[in-house]
Design a protein around this motif. Structure first.
Motif, mmCIF file in Angstrom:
data_model
loop_
_atom_site.group_PDB
_atom_site.id
_atom_site.type_symbol
_atom_site.label_atom_id
_atom_site.label_comp_id
_atom_site.label_asym_id
_atom_site.label_seq_id
_atom_site.Cartn_x
_atom_site.Cartn_y
_atom_site.Cartn_z
ATOM 1 N N CYS A 146 0.834 -1.210 0.000
ATOM 2 C CA CYS A 146 0.000 0.000 0.000
ATOM 3 C C CYS A 146 0.868 1.259 0.000
ATOM 4 O O CYS A 146 0.618 2.196 -0.759
ATOM 5 N N ASN A 147 1.882 1.281 0.847
ATOM 6 C CA ASN A 147 2.738 2.457 0.934
ATOM 7 C C ASN A 147 3.476 2.701 -0.380
ATOM 8 O O ASN A 147 3.617 3.843 -0.817
ATOM 9 N N GLY A 148 3.898 1.626 -1.035
ATOM 10 C CA GLY A 148 4.604 1.774 -2.311
ATOM 11 C C GLY A 148 3.713 2.322 -3.412
ATOM 12 O O GLY A 148 4.136 3.170 -4.201
ATOM 13 N N PHE A 149 2.469 1.854 -3.471
ATOM 14 C CA PHE A 149 1.558 2.357 -4.502
ATOM 15 C C PHE A 149 1.027 3.740 -4.168
ATOM 16 O O PHE A 149 0.642 4.488 -5.054
ATOM 17 N N LYS A 150 0.996 4.091 -2.903
ATOM 18 C CA LYS A 150 0.543 5.430 -2.518
ATOM 19 C C LYS A 150 1.635 6.443 -2.833
ATOM 20 O O LYS A 150 1.386 7.476 -3.416
ATOM 21 N N HIS A 151 2.831 6.127 -2.400
ATOM 22 C CA HIS A 151 3.999 6.997 -2.552
ATOM 23 C C HIS A 151 3.647 8.418 -2.098
ATOM 24 O O HIS A 151 3.340 8.616 -0.935
ATOM 25 N N GLU A 152 3.666 9.386 -2.976
ATOM 26 C CA GLU A 152 3.368 10.771 -2.593
ATOM 27 C C GLU A 152 1.983 11.211 -3.059
ATOM 28 O O GLU A 152 1.644 12.387 -2.982
ATOM 29 N N ARG A 153 1.187 10.273 -3.517
ATOM 30 C CA ARG A 153 -0.146 10.615 -4.023
ATOM 31 C C ARG A 153 -1.087 10.969 -2.878
ATOM 32 O O ARG A 153 -1.020 10.394 -1.800
ATOM 33 N N GLN A 154 -1.978 11.890 -3.162
ATOM 34 C CA GLN A 154 -3.053 12.240 -2.237
ATOM 35 C C GLN A 154 -4.421 12.027 -2.883
ATOM 36 O O GLN A 154 -5.439 12.071 -2.199
ATOM 37 N N THR A 155 -4.429 11.799 -4.190
ATOM 38 C CA THR A 155 -5.675 11.573 -4.925
ATOM 39 C C THR A 155 -5.475 10.404 -5.876
ATOM 40 O O THR A 155 -4.349 10.012 -6.187
ATOM 41 N N ALA A 156 -6.607 9.874 -6.351
ATOM 42 C CA ALA A 156 -6.589 8.806 -7.358
ATOM 43 C C ALA A 156 -7.924 8.843 -8.092
ATOM 44 O O ALA A 156 -8.865 9.521 -7.669
ATOM 45 N N THR A 157 -8.008 8.091 -9.157
ATOM 46 C CA THR A 157 -9.220 8.062 -9.975
ATOM 47 C C THR A 157 -10.166 6.967 -9.491
ATOM 48 O O THR A 157 -9.763 5.818 -9.340
ATOM 49 N N ASP A 158 -11.419 7.347 -9.273
ATOM 50 C CA ASP A 158 -12.468 6.378 -8.961
ATOM 51 C C ASP A 158 -12.767 5.631 -10.250
ATOM 52 O O ASP A 158 -13.201 6.232 -11.234
#
Length: 138
Positions: free
Chosen positions: A59-71
């Protein structure tokens, strides 16, 4: 890599009940849990109890520095799940067999998609955890 004092690490881990605050993987079934800056340091996030979450490496690797994503359902860009401000059970639920994570909201669906929580390898792993009575968390 940011230095996080041991006392703060302990507080974060205890608050999270030693499980990933995103996919709920428990320390006893994943080798490492990491400390995620919910608001990344690059975006001004601080190394404080209020801005740290316990996360599995995936989870941490795929999140990285992102705060948003596409639904994936609406195509809209939405905030990722924030375990300090939101309730996990409002955004997520486990399938009846405990293997598949269901996004109940746009935030839940976007977080699951961004973190690849339901990809083939994660589902195979969850099936093993369920068979060993280690998942989903009670």
């Amino acid at each position: 890599m940011t230095y996080i004092p041991q006392k703060l690490r302990q507080q974060v881990a205890e608050r999270a009940a030693y499980r990933c605050e995103y996919c709920q993987a428990q320390r006893k079934v994943v080798m490492y849990l990491e400390y995620d800056h919910i608001i990344p340091k690059s975006a001004g996030g601080k190394t404080t109890l209020e801005n740290l979450a316990l996360a599995c490496r995936t989870c941490n690797g795929f999140k990285h520095e992102r705060q948003t994503a596409t639904d994936p359902q609406t195509g809209n860009e939405v905030p990722l799940f924030n375990p300090r401000q939101q309730s996990w059970s409002e955004h997520f639920a486990w399938s009846e067999d405990g293997v598949f994570l269901i996004g109940l909201t746009a935030i839940g669906r976007a977080t699951i998609a961004q973190f690849k929580i339901n990809d083939q390898y994660a589902l195979e792993t969850c099936r093993l955890w369920v068979a060993a009575a280690l998942h989903p968390p009670r």
